[in-house]
Design an enzyme around this catalytic site. Structure first.
Site, PDB file in Angstrom:
ATOM      1  N   LYS A  44     -10.752  46.679  11.240  1.00 55.83           N
ATOM      2  CA  LYS A  44      -9.765  46.441  10.184  1.00 55.83           C
ATOM      3  C   LYS A  44      -8.471  47.113  10.587  1.00 55.83           C
ATOM      4  O   LYS A  44      -8.438  47.908  11.518  1.00 55.83           O
ATOM      5  CB  LYS A  44     -10.236  47.114   8.885  1.00 55.83           C
ATOM      6  CG  LYS A  44     -11.407  46.470   8.206  1.00 55.83           C
ATOM      7  CD  LYS A  44     -11.321  46.748   6.728  1.00 55.83           C
ATOM      8  CE  LYS A  44     -12.310  47.754   6.229  1.00 55.83           C
ATOM      9  NZ  LYS A  44     -12.281  47.971   4.806  1.00 55.83           N
ATOM     10  N   TYR A  75     -23.582  52.574  10.256  1.00 58.68           N
ATOM     11  CA  TYR A  75     -24.046  53.762   9.533  1.00 58.68           C
ATOM     12  C   TYR A  75     -25.150  54.482  10.302  1.00 58.68           C
ATOM     13  O   TYR A  75     -25.444  55.646  10.033  1.00 58.68           O
ATOM     14  CB  TYR A  75     -24.646  53.353   8.178  1.00 58.68           C
ATOM     15  CG  TYR A  75     -23.636  52.918   7.146  1.00 58.68           C
ATOM     16  CD1 TYR A  75     -23.402  53.688   6.022  1.00 58.68           C
ATOM     17  CD2 TYR A  75     -22.921  51.741   7.290  1.00 58.68           C
ATOM     18  CE1 TYR A  75     -22.476  53.301   5.063  1.00 58.68           C
ATOM     19  CE2 TYR A  75     -21.991  51.340   6.347  1.00 58.68           C
ATOM     20  CZ  TYR A  75     -21.770  52.117   5.234  1.00 58.68           C
ATOM     21  OH  TYR A  75     -20.863  51.735   4.313  1.00 58.68           O
ATOM     22  N   ASP A  91     -23.283  45.863  -3.633  1.00 59.20           N
ATOM     23  CA  ASP A  91     -24.145  44.754  -3.181  1.00 59.20           C
ATOM     24  C   ASP A  91     -23.353  43.604  -2.553  1.00 59.20           C
ATOM     25  O   ASP A  91     -23.921  42.584  -2.174  1.00 59.20           O
ATOM     26  CB  ASP A  91     -25.035  44.247  -4.334  1.00 59.20           C
ATOM     27  CG  ASP A  91     -24.234  43.567  -5.437  1.00 59.20           C
ATOM     28  OD1 ASP A  91     -22.992  43.545  -5.346  1.00 59.20           O
ATOM     29  OD2 ASP A  91     -24.863  43.062  -6.396  1.00 59.20           O
ATOM     30  N   GLY A 124     -13.745  41.571  -9.651  1.00 59.55           N
ATOM     31  CA  GLY A 124     -12.273  41.533  -9.697  1.00 59.55           C
ATOM     32  C   GLY A 124     -11.580  42.641  -8.929  1.00 59.55           C
ATOM     33  O   GLY A 124     -10.363  42.731  -8.940  1.00 59.55           O
ATOM     34  N   ASP A 204      18.892  37.535  30.879  1.00 59.07           N
ATOM     35  CA  ASP A 204      18.289  38.834  30.574  1.00 59.07           C
ATOM     36  C   ASP A 204      18.898  39.912  31.475  1.00 59.07           C
ATOM     37  O   ASP A 204      18.245  40.454  32.364  1.00 59.07           O
ATOM     38  CB  ASP A 204      16.765  38.735  30.779  1.00 59.07           C
ATOM     39  CG  ASP A 204      16.037  40.015  30.385  1.00 59.07           C
ATOM     40  OD1 ASP A 204      16.627  40.821  29.640  1.00 59.07           O
ATOM     41  OD2 ASP A 204      14.899  40.201  30.844  1.00 59.07           O
TER      42      ASP A 204
HETATM   43  C1  SPV Z   1      10.869  41.784  28.633  1.00 55.53           C
HETATM   44  O1  SPV Z   1       9.998  41.224  27.956  1.00 55.53           O
HETATM   45  O2  SPV Z   1      12.060  41.636  28.421  1.00 55.53           O
HETATM   46  C2  SPV Z   1      10.498  42.687  29.715  1.00 55.53           C
HETATM   47  C3  SPV Z   1       9.199  42.511  30.376  1.00 55.53           C
HETATM   48  O3  SPV Z   1      11.282  43.537  30.057  1.00 55.53           O
HETATM   49  S1  SPV Z   1       9.484  41.495  31.771  1.00 55.53           S
HETATM   50  O4  SPV Z   1      10.125  40.288  31.313  1.00 55.53           O
HETATM   51  O5  SPV Z   1       8.206  41.241  32.347  1.00 55.53           O
HETATM   52  O6  SPV Z   1      10.355  42.224  32.688  1.00 55.53           O
HETATM   53 MG    MG Z   2      13.203  43.307  29.303  1.00 54.98          MG
END
Ligand code: SPV
Ligand code: MG
Length: 432
Positions: A44, A75, A91, A124, A204
């Site tokens: 959980k 348990y 129960d 409930g 990126d």
């Molecule tokens: C991202 O998700 O931006 C990362 C991981 O830095 S990677 O893309 O694998 O570099």
């Molecule tokens: Mg990254």
């Protein structure tokens, strides 16, 4: 005096539990088996209160003689240890996932010469429904932030999935798969620089500024409660990183991961012959130390990401850096690689574990994806991040639908590829 064993989580105390406790008291001295975080975590979500807090509450409940930890979901180990005359349970465990637990309890009590007492379930009210209601109230930044450290302690492997929007966050928050060993779900989210910038149609390369990254993160924070690990790229200049740490911490983010690159950052999985320049050990260690000094709580984590293998350096270079970064204050290390074999990662983990048995290791098995979580854990991993899969899944789905409409000059054929309107309206909590 006879003894009665009553197992509980003790997180949300409700009249149903008081009813069972009253019945237990009539039979003898009540021993509460209080489930530990690790006993609960595999089955959980973690309780809102820590074990210590729950123990304090339960110990002070009328009718409780003593509280003992129940370290296992089953348990059986505690029943064998404490040999109670009775075990008492609602129960409602006759059907559903707890029915197997019930069978084991009957078998062991028979062996011990004890008795199982089942109390009619209070209509409930039950902990699962209350938990759901509590979840819909959301969380606080402090509770969310602390959860990651608790999960690392409680689970063999903390499972993190990339989220790039409120909607993808909601999937990670709510998705569950029932398996033989319990209910599987994601433990938290990865705020990825790659998927965040890709959503914006940008490369990126740290081109999306922190303020914009945080705006998107806010959408995820607003509709989820699970912990978040933030991809901090290189962390920028040390003078800037200290502010980033405070901002993330204030927002309830659990950890930031920064990578030891310098110069124009490129995505690590990007195929290029140009070697990414790495920071000197001193320079990066100083950034980590400054970040650690800047954080306000003891809960926030700064994780050092090693790019040696990506940049073409050997495992020994990654290890040398890892040891230095941990000495500088890093709360964990992430080792990254493009190798499909996983051999370099395994070698790193082995070397790192010889020096540090408890410092968390984070892995991102995008290329070496044939290894299961259990296998990666056996290497030494504590956190596994699926870093880009939600976005990579959504893009081809969108392209296919857009193409189908273009081909048929209507949307009829695309409909089976789409979610029904009714379902999408029901997807968001609070939609009337
Ligand atoms: C991202 O998700 O931006 C990362 C991981 O830095 S990677 O893309 O694998 O570099
Ligand atoms: Mg990254």
């Amino acid at each position: 005096m006879k003894t009665v064993y009553l197992g509980m989580t003790g997180d949300i105390i409700h009249p149903g539990i008081i009813n069972i406790l009253n019945e237990a008291e009539k039979l003898g001295e009540v021993i509460i088996g209080l489930l530990t975080d690790s006993a609960i975590a595999m089955h959980k979500r973690l309780p809102f209160l820590s074990y210590e807090q729950r123990r304090q509450v339960v110990e002070n409940m009328k009718g409780v003689s003593r509280v003992v930890p129940q370290e296992d979901w089953s348990y059986v180990p505690n029943l064998k240890k404490y040999k109670p005359d009775y075990i008492i349970h609602g129960d409602d465990w006759k059907t559903g996932p707890l029915s197997r637990i019930r069978e084991d309890v009957y078998a062991v009590m028979k062996e011990l010469g004890g008795e199982v007492v089942e109390v009619p379930y209070t209509k409930g009210i039950n902990s699962t429904a209350l938990n759901e209601a509590q979840k819909s109230l959301g969380t606080t930044p402090e509770i969310r932030m602390k959860t990651l450290r608790r999960l690392i302690q409680a689970k063999p492997v903390v499972r993190i999935m990339e989220a790039h929007s409120g909607l993808s966050g909601l999937i990670i928050e709510n998705l569950e798969v029932k398996k033989d060993d319990g209910v599987h779900s994601y433990d938290g989210m990865w705020s990825s620089s790659l998927t965040d910038s890709t959503c914006k149609g940008k490369p990126d390369i740290e081109a999306v500024d922190l303020t914009t990254r945080l705006q998107d993160l806010t959408n995820i924070l607003e509709c989820t409660t699970k912990p978040i690990i933030f991809d901090g790229d290189t962390g920028g200049k040390t003078e800037h990183f200290v502010f980033t740490v405070r901002t993330l911490e204030r927002n309830g983010v659990s950890a930031v991961i920064i990578e030891d690159k310098v110069g124009l950052k490129k995505n690590s999985l990007f195929g290029t012959d140009v070697r990414q320049e790495l920071a000197t050990i001193e320079e990066f260690s100083e950034k980590i130390s400054a970040g650690k000094k800047a954080q306000v709580t003891k809960d926030f984590m700064i994780i050092a990401r090693l790019e040696s293998l990506i940049a073409g350096y050997p495992v020994s270079d990654a290890l040398e850096r890892a040891f230095a970064y941990v000495k500088a204050g890093a709360d964990g290390v992430m080792i990254h690689s493009k190798e499909k074999t996983g051999e370099d990662i395994r070698e790193f983990c082995e070397g790192f574990r010889k020096e540090y048995s408890n410092v968390p290791i984070v892995l991102v098995p995008t290329t070496y994806n044939r290894f299961t979580e259990a296998e990666l854990h056996a290497w030494g991993a504590n956190i596994i991040i699926y870093a880009n899969h939600m976005l990579r899944a959504s893009y081809p789905a969108m392209v296919t639908v857009a193409k189908t409409i273009l081909e048929h000059e209507r949307s009829l054929e695309a409909d089976p590829l789409c979610m029904p309107i009714k379902q999408i309206l029901e997807l968001i909590p609070g939609t009337k």
